[in-house]
Structure formats: structure tokens, C-alpha cells
Design a protein around this motif. Structure first.
Motif, PDB file in Angstrom:
ATOM      1  N   LYS A  71       0.738  -1.718  -0.105  1.00  0.00           N
ATOM      2  CA  LYS A  71       0.038  -0.193  -0.260  1.00  0.00           C
ATOM      3  C   LYS A  71       0.904   1.256   0.124  1.00  0.00           C
ATOM      4  CE  LYS A  71      -3.780   2.051   2.176  1.00  0.00           C
ATOM      5  NZ  LYS A  71      -4.780   2.337   3.518  1.00  0.00           N
ATOM      6  N   GLN A  72       1.766   1.473   0.838  1.00  0.00           N
ATOM      7  CA  GLN A  72       2.309   2.536   0.440  1.00  0.00           C
ATOM      8  C   GLN A  72       3.404   3.090  -0.016  1.00  0.00           C
ATOM      9  OE1 GLN A  72       4.095  -0.302   0.882  1.00  0.00           O
ATOM     10  NE2 GLN A  72       5.901  -0.825   0.937  1.00  0.00           N
ATOM     11  N   TRP A  73       3.174   1.756  -1.730  1.00  0.00           N
ATOM     12  CA  TRP A  73       3.713   2.207  -2.666  1.00  0.00           C
ATOM     13  C   TRP A  73       3.055   2.626  -3.395  1.00  0.00           C
ATOM     14  CZ3 TRP A  73       8.974   2.320  -4.471  1.00  0.00           C
ATOM     15  CH2 TRP A  73       9.884   1.594  -4.333  1.00  0.00           C
ATOM     16  N   ILE A  74       1.602   2.687  -3.380  1.00  0.00           N
ATOM     17  CA  ILE A  74       0.151   3.013  -4.070  1.00  0.00           C
ATOM     18  C   ILE A  74       0.012   4.489  -3.671  1.00  0.00           C
ATOM     19  CG2 ILE A  74      -1.761   3.088  -4.784  1.00  0.00           C
ATOM     20  CD1 ILE A  74      -1.211  -0.440  -4.384  1.00  0.00           C
ATOM     21  N   VAL A  75      -0.274   4.497  -2.366  1.00  0.00           N
ATOM     22  CA  VAL A  75      -0.744   6.035  -2.165  1.00  0.00           C
ATOM     23  C   VAL A  75       1.236   6.808  -2.241  1.00  0.00           C
ATOM     24  CG1 VAL A  75      -0.691   7.172   0.206  1.00  0.00           C
ATOM     25  CG2 VAL A  75      -1.832   4.720   0.135  1.00  0.00           C
ATOM     26  N   LEU A  76       2.248   6.849  -2.190  1.00  0.00           N
ATOM     27  CA  LEU A  76       3.443   7.210  -2.043  1.00  0.00           C
ATOM     28  C   LEU A  76       3.195   7.514  -3.493  1.00  0.00           C
ATOM     29  CD1 LEU A  76       5.929   9.220  -1.380  1.00  0.00           C
ATOM     30  CD2 LEU A  76       7.343   6.849  -1.588  1.00  0.00           C
ATOM     31  N   THR A  77       3.004   7.017  -3.909  1.00  0.00           N
ATOM     32  CA  THR A  77       3.148   7.797  -5.821  1.00  0.00           C
ATOM     33  C   THR A  77       1.855   8.059  -6.350  1.00  0.00           C
ATOM     34  OG1 THR A  77       2.640   5.208  -6.416  1.00  0.00           O
ATOM     35  CG2 THR A  77       4.397   5.849  -6.794  1.00  0.00           C
ATOM     36  N   GLN A  78       0.666   7.602  -5.528  1.00  0.00           N
ATOM     37  CA  GLN A  78      -0.067   9.141  -5.816  1.00  0.00           C
ATOM     38  C   GLN A  78      -0.425  10.174  -5.753  1.00  0.00           C
ATOM     39  OE1 GLN A  78      -3.787   6.888  -4.277  1.00  0.00           O
ATOM     40  NE2 GLN A  78      -4.385   5.701  -5.663  1.00  0.00           N
ATOM     41  N   LEU A  79       0.210  10.166  -4.364  1.00  0.00           N
ATOM     42  CA  LEU A  79       0.399  11.954  -3.899  1.00  0.00           C
ATOM     43  C   LEU A  79       1.480  12.243  -4.762  1.00  0.00           C
ATOM     44  CD1 LEU A  79       0.295  13.958  -1.343  1.00  0.00           C
ATOM     45  CD2 LEU A  79       2.068  13.508  -0.106  1.00  0.00           C
ATOM     46  N   MET A  80       2.729  12.054  -5.311  1.00  0.00           N
ATOM     47  CA  MET A  80       3.734  12.352  -6.122  1.00  0.00           C
ATOM     48  C   MET A  80       3.057  12.868  -7.786  1.00  0.00           C
ATOM     49  SD  MET A  80       6.063  13.000  -4.257  1.00  0.00           S
ATOM     50  CE  MET A  80       7.816  13.801  -5.356  1.00  0.00           C
ATOM     51  N   ALA A  81       2.131  12.091  -7.869  1.00  0.00           N
ATOM     52  CA  ALA A  81       1.059  12.324  -9.350  1.00  0.00           C
ATOM     53  C   ALA A  81       0.486  12.974  -9.329  1.00  0.00           C
ATOM     54  CB  ALA A  81       1.226  11.116  -9.693  1.00  0.00           C
ATOM     55  N   LEU A  82      -0.212  13.932  -7.810  1.00  0.00           N
ATOM     56  CA  LEU A  82      -0.231  14.530  -7.864  1.00  0.00           C
ATOM     57  C   LEU A  82       0.186  15.703  -7.857  1.00  0.00           C
ATOM     58  CD1 LEU A  82      -3.524  15.936  -7.142  1.00  0.00           C
ATOM     59  CD2 LEU A  82      -2.791  15.436  -4.368  1.00  0.00           C
ATOM     60  N   ILE A  83       0.947  15.804  -7.422  1.00  0.00           N
ATOM     61  CA  ILE A  83       2.251  16.753  -7.261  1.00  0.00           C
ATOM     62  C   ILE A  83       2.339  17.487  -8.302  1.00  0.00           C
ATOM     63  CG2 ILE A  83       4.192  17.848  -6.310  1.00  0.00           C
ATOM     64  CD1 ILE A  83       4.119  16.438  -3.885  1.00  0.00           C
ATOM     65  N   ALA A  84       2.797  16.045  -9.392  1.00  0.00           N
ATOM     66  CA  ALA A  84       3.525  16.645 -11.131  1.00  0.00           C
ATOM     67  C   ALA A  84       2.444  17.361 -11.473  1.00  0.00           C
ATOM     68  CB  ALA A  84       3.825  15.402 -11.243  1.00  0.00           C
ATOM     69  N   SER A  85       1.105  16.865 -11.789  1.00  0.00           N
ATOM     70  CA  SER A  85      -0.249  16.902 -12.195  1.00  0.00           C
ATOM     71  C   SER A  85      -0.132  18.807 -11.896  1.00  0.00           C
ATOM     72  CB  SER A  85      -1.253  16.545 -11.695  1.00  0.00           C
ATOM     73  OG  SER A  85      -2.811  17.443 -12.531  1.00  0.00           O
ATOM     74  N   LEU A  86       0.055  18.910 -10.569  1.00  0.00           N
ATOM     75  CA  LEU A  86      -0.029  20.576  -9.678  1.00  0.00           C
ATOM     76  C   LEU A  86       1.050  20.912 -11.276  1.00  0.00           C
ATOM     77  CD1 LEU A  86      -1.021  20.356  -6.237  1.00  0.00           C
ATOM     78  CD2 LEU A  86      -2.353  21.301  -8.498  1.00  0.00           C
ATOM     79  N   GLY A  87       2.336  20.836 -10.962  1.00  0.00           N
ATOM     80  CA  GLY A  87       3.497  21.186 -11.838  1.00  0.00           C
ATOM     81  C   GLY A  87       3.314  22.157 -13.387  1.00  0.00           C
ATOM     82  N   LEU A  88       2.021  20.950 -13.736  1.00  0.00           N
ATOM     83  CA  LEU A  88       1.543  21.441 -15.020  1.00  0.00           C
ATOM     84  C   LEU A  88       0.991  22.829 -15.227  1.00  0.00           C
ATOM     85  CD1 LEU A  88      -0.239  16.908 -16.822  1.00  0.00           C
ATOM     86  CD2 LEU A  88       1.782  19.328 -17.458  1.00  0.00           C
ATOM     87  N   LEU A  89       0.670  23.227 -14.353  1.00  0.00           N
ATOM     88  CA  LEU A  89      -0.365  25.128 -14.255  1.00  0.00           C
ATOM     89  C   LEU A  89       1.040  26.290 -14.843  1.00  0.00           C
ATOM     90  CD1 LEU A  89      -2.037  24.582 -10.906  1.00  0.00           C
ATOM     91  CD2 LEU A  89      -2.578  24.761 -12.968  1.00  0.00           C
ATOM     92  N   TYR A  90       2.717  25.643 -14.372  1.00  0.00           N
ATOM     93  CA  TYR A  90       3.368  26.571 -14.722  1.00  0.00           C
ATOM     94  C   TYR A  90       3.363  26.708 -16.134  1.00  0.00           C
ATOM     95  CZ  TYR A  90       4.965  26.313  -9.982  1.00  0.00           C
ATOM     96  OH  TYR A  90       4.946  26.933  -8.602  1.00  0.00           O
ATOM     97  N   ILE A  91       3.058  25.755 -16.904  1.00  0.00           N
ATOM     98  CA  ILE A  91       3.052  25.370 -18.428  1.00  0.00           C
ATOM     99  C   ILE A  91       1.939  26.873 -18.788  1.00  0.00           C
ATOM    100  CG2 ILE A  91       3.161  24.546 -20.274  1.00  0.00           C
ATOM    101  CD1 ILE A  91       4.595  22.335 -19.217  1.00  0.00           C
ATOM    102  N   ASN A  92       2.265  28.332 -19.645  1.00  0.00           N
ATOM    103  CA  ASN A  92       1.542  29.228 -20.015  1.00  0.00           C
ATOM    104  C   ASN A  92       0.650  28.043 -22.304  1.00  0.00           C
ATOM    105  OD1 ASN A  92       0.928  30.774 -17.343  1.00  0.00           O
ATOM    106  ND2 ASN A  92       3.274  31.004 -17.992  1.00  0.00           N
ATOM    107  N   ASN A  93       1.853  28.063 -23.038  1.00  0.00           N
ATOM    108  CA  ASN A  93       1.666  28.082 -23.659  1.00  0.00           C
ATOM    109  C   ASN A  93       1.654  26.482 -24.321  1.00  0.00           C
ATOM    110  OD1 ASN A  93       1.110  28.262 -26.617  1.00  0.00           O
ATOM    111  ND2 ASN A  93       3.328  29.581 -26.699  1.00  0.00           N
ATOM    112  N   PRO A  94       0.873  25.445 -24.281  1.00  0.00           N
ATOM    113  CA  PRO A  94       1.252  24.318 -24.883  1.00  0.00           C
ATOM    114  C   PRO A  94       2.269  24.026 -25.602  1.00  0.00           C
ATOM    115  CG  PRO A  94      -1.138  24.157 -22.927  1.00  0.00           C
ATOM    116  CD  PRO A  94      -0.010  25.649 -23.689  1.00  0.00           C
TER     117      PRO A  94
END
Length: 416
Positions: A71-94
Motif C-alpha cells: 500500500k505504501q507504494w500506491i499511496v506515495l506514488t499517487q501523492l507524487m503524481a498529484l504534485i506533478a499534475s499541479l506542476g503543469l500549471l506553470y506552463i502557459n503556452n502548450p
């Protein structure tokens, strides 16, 4: 409860996949990027999924933790994927920042791929053999439902409200599902909250985590066993042909027939997925009742004939109802093949490294999709999509007929 758990875990994996590989790929095509650029983007996003081959043994090496088995792998990677998704907000012109967009989705895919590997390893370790067809159907159905949300849903948001709104919508959904996972028992022995005061049985489990070197040796042995290798080569070839065709077909509809990219994404992720989920669940039930190899060969022959007919009737692609129906039918064929092939791959896995071996197979299947996407981008530069579909159809049909004839000769089975 087991079916529902795997359903929603794969919904969470399907949303980013649908957003990146369908909504964004069609968006780039609609904005005029070349087939090579779109194919390269899809390939870059898919590369981390190939690295599952290496994640599997590491996940098996550290199976037990204070919150449960894997379970630790699933929860940790889900959390990191969420952070990476939020990082896409820094892109203004795809469009103008394609390299940055590709890199951002690549990082997100790293964490999503480890999550996928963890869930695959969990599935093969806790699901009884006589339920694998149904569980695979729910897993595939959840993934398709996630793709529907990511491709059709987020494509609509992307089309009407822009890139940032689509990213925020994806991130909000990932946050909700990550929270849900934290408080879910994925395995009967899991806990709702971490317990740092381990019981004796827990300490024993931790000590029984296998050595990494031994895992890799056993994994290599399982993959290279002659029967296993030959079986997988056939499955891999079909997945590669599938990846080549669907990328070229979607590009042709948008670039050559001037479909709106949003229309293609909504059709792929909307009506297609509704029909596909129903067919996939039914197929999973059938897979538990039939010999999996027979079902696989039937589906292969069906896919081959479908691609040949579609390729030969390319003049009718100009009629939107005809090409749209072809797209819907294709989205039924590909998941049906997965429902048939996944139990076969599970049956090839050897004990104690079954999680690593199945994850390796999934990594190689993902590699087939990456290779297919990349090849389609370059093949379309020298030959049209109908010809590509015809070539893929002939290849899949040949393998299906050859496999059936060989099985009939070896086992003396009756014709279906």
C-alpha cells in the motif's frame, strides 16, 4: 469489494492517460503540429511506463510497510503524481512550449507508472486464479472510465476553458482519489492508519522481503522461458499493431478529414467508452469460462478482419458516420484483446516473483504502445493511414490464424 477497489484504482490511472495521450495529442494535431511531433510527444509520455520492468522487483523487494502490503507504494506514488499534475500549471503556452510540456508529462508518468506497477503486483498476489478474468475486466473497465474522463471530459474543459482549467480539473480528481486510497484497505491485512508498533507477524513479513538480486534472476528466468517468451511475442506484436493503427487513424481524421480534435476526443472517450466498459465486463466473465488462449485467438482474428475491411473501405471514411462507427468498434476490439491476454500473462508468472513478472509484462506492453505511437508518426510521412491499417490487419490476422491452426494441431481441439 475487491472488484470496486481495483475499478477505482484504475480509474485514477486512466484519467492522466486519457488527458495526455488522447486529449492533448488530439489538441496538438488540431493546432497543426506534424505527425512526427505528436508521435514523439506520445512516445516521450509513454517512456516511464516501459521502466515498470525495473520498478517491479524493487516493489517486490519492499512489499511490507507500516500501512500494509504494497500500500505504501500506491499511496506515495499517487501523492507524487498529484504534485506533478499541479506542476503543469506553470506552463502557459502548450503549443509554444512543447518540449516543456513533454518533460512535465514525462515526470508525471514516472510516478503514475510506479503506481500502476504497484497495483498490478497487488492484483496478481491477492486475486484467485478463477476470478482473474472478471478482475481484469473491472481493472480494464476502470482504466477505460478514467480515459473517458481524461480524454472526453478534460478535452471539453480544454476546448472551452483552456489548458490550466483542464489541469486543475485533473488535479482535483486525483486529490479526491488519493485521499480515498489512504483510507482504503487494499489487502485484508492493511490498516486504515499507519502503525509504527509492529506486531511479530509484521516484523516477520518485513524480514521475508526477498533479496533484489534473487528477484532479478528469477524474473529473467520467467521471462526467457521458451513457452513464455513465444506467447508474449505474439501478444506484443498485436499490441504494437494496435498502437500504430489507432494513432494513425486519429491523426488522419483530424488532419486529413478535418475533424475537430475535440470531436475525436469526445467520441473516443465518451460513447466509445460507455460501450466498451459493458463489453469488457462481459468479456471478463467469458474469459473465466473459456480457455483464455481460445478467446485470445478469436479476438485476434476478429481484429485482423476488422482492420482489413476498414482499410479496404477507406473511400467511405469521408462519411463521418462510417468513420465514427469504425472508431467506436475499434475501441471495443482493443480492450477485448486485453481481457483475453491478461489472464494468459498472469498464468505465465512464477511464484514469489509473480508481481515483478506481471509488472514486467505490463511494461513491455506499454513499450509496444510507445513504439506503435512513434512508428505511426513516421509511417504516416510515407504512407496513408488506410494502408497502415491494412498492413496491421494482415499481420494480426496471420498471427491469429497461425496460432489457431497450431493449437488445433497440438491439442486436437474442435473448430470454433
Amino acid at each position: 469489494m475487491r472488484y470496486v477497489t481495483f475499478l477505482y484504482l484504475y480509474v485514477m490511472q486512466g484519467v492522466p492517460a486519457g488527458f495526455a495521450l488522447t486529449a492533448m495529442a488530439n489538441y496538438f494535431t488540431g493546432k497543426g503540429l506534424s505527425s512526427q511531433s505528436v508521435g514523439s510527444f506520445v512516445a516521450i509520455v509513454g517512456i516511464p511506463w516501459v521502466l515498470q520492468f525495473f520498478w517491479g522487483p524493487i516493489i517486490d523487494r519492499y512489499q511490507y510497510s507500516v500501512i500494509g502490503h504494497r500500500k505504501q507504494w500506491i499511496v506515495l506514488t499517487q501523492l507524487m503524481a498529484l504534485i506533478a499534475s499541479l506542476g503543469l500549471l506553470y506552463i502557459n503556452n502548450p503549443i509554444g512550449e512543447l518540449t516543456t510540456v513533454s518533460a512535465a508529462f514525462f515526470i508525471h508518468s514516472i510516478f503514475a507508472s510506479v503506481q500502476d506497477a504497484s497495483v498490478d503486483a497487488l492484483a496478481i498476489s491477492i486475486v484467485p486464479e478463477n476470478e482473474r478474468g472478471r478482475v481484469n475486466a473491472f481493472m480494464r473497465g476502470g482504466f477505460l472510465a478514467g480515459i473517458a474522463l481524461g480524454s472526453a471530459g478534460l478535452s471539453l474543459v480544454l476546448y472551452h476553458y483552456g489548458f490550466h482549467a483542464a489541469v486543475l480539473s485533473q488535479s482535483a480528481l486525483l486529490f479526491i482519489l488519493t485521499t480515498f486510497t489512504f483510507f482504503t484497505k487494499l489487502d485484508p491485512a492493511d490498516r486504515y492508519l499507519p502503525n509504527f508498533r509492529q506486531r511479530t507477524s509484521d516484523k516477520t513479513n518485513v524480514k521475508e522481503n526477498p533479496k533484489l538480486g534473487w528477484l532479478f534472476r528469477q524474473l529473467f528466468s520467467g521471462l526467457m522461458k521458451k513457452d513464455n517468451f513465444n506467447t508474449f511475442i505474439v501478444i506484443a506484436t498485436v499490441y504494437t499493431c494496435n498502437g500504430v493503427f489507432i494513432r494513425s487513424f486519429s491523426f488522419y481524421l483530424i488532419h486529413n478529414l478535418k475533424w475537430q480534435y475535440n470531436d475525436v476526443s469526445v467520441l473516443q472517450g465518451g460513447w466509445c467508452t460507455i460501450a466498451t466498459i459493458a463489453i469488457t465486463v462481459i468479456g471478463g466473465i467469458i474469459a473465466d469460462k473459456l480457455v483464455p488462449t481460445i478467446l485470445q485467438l478469436r479476438v485476434m482474428i476478429g481484429i485482423g478482419l476488422f482492420l482489413i475491411i476498414l482499410g479496404l473501405s477507406h473511400n467511405l471514411w469521408l462519411f463521418k458516420p462510417y468513420s465514427g462507427t469504425g472508431l467506436i468498434l475499434w475501441n471495443l476490439a482493443d480492450p477485448m484483446f486485453s481481457v483475453a491476454a491478461m489472464p494468459i500473462l498472469m498464468s505465465l508468472c512464477i511464484q514469489k516473483v509473480e508481481g515483478s513478472q506481471f509488472t514486467a509484462y505490463m511494461a513491455l506492453v506499454n513499450l509496444c504502445d510507445v513504439v506503435g505511437a512513434y512508428l505511426s508518426g513516421w509511417m504516416m510521412a510515407i504512407t496513408p493511414a488506410p494502408t497502415i491499417g491494412l498492413i496491421c490487419g494482415v499481420a494480426v490476422l496471420f498471427l491469429g490464424v497461425w496460432g489457431y491452426v497450431r493449437r488445433k494441431r497440438e491439442l486436437s481441439i474442435k473448430p470454433f
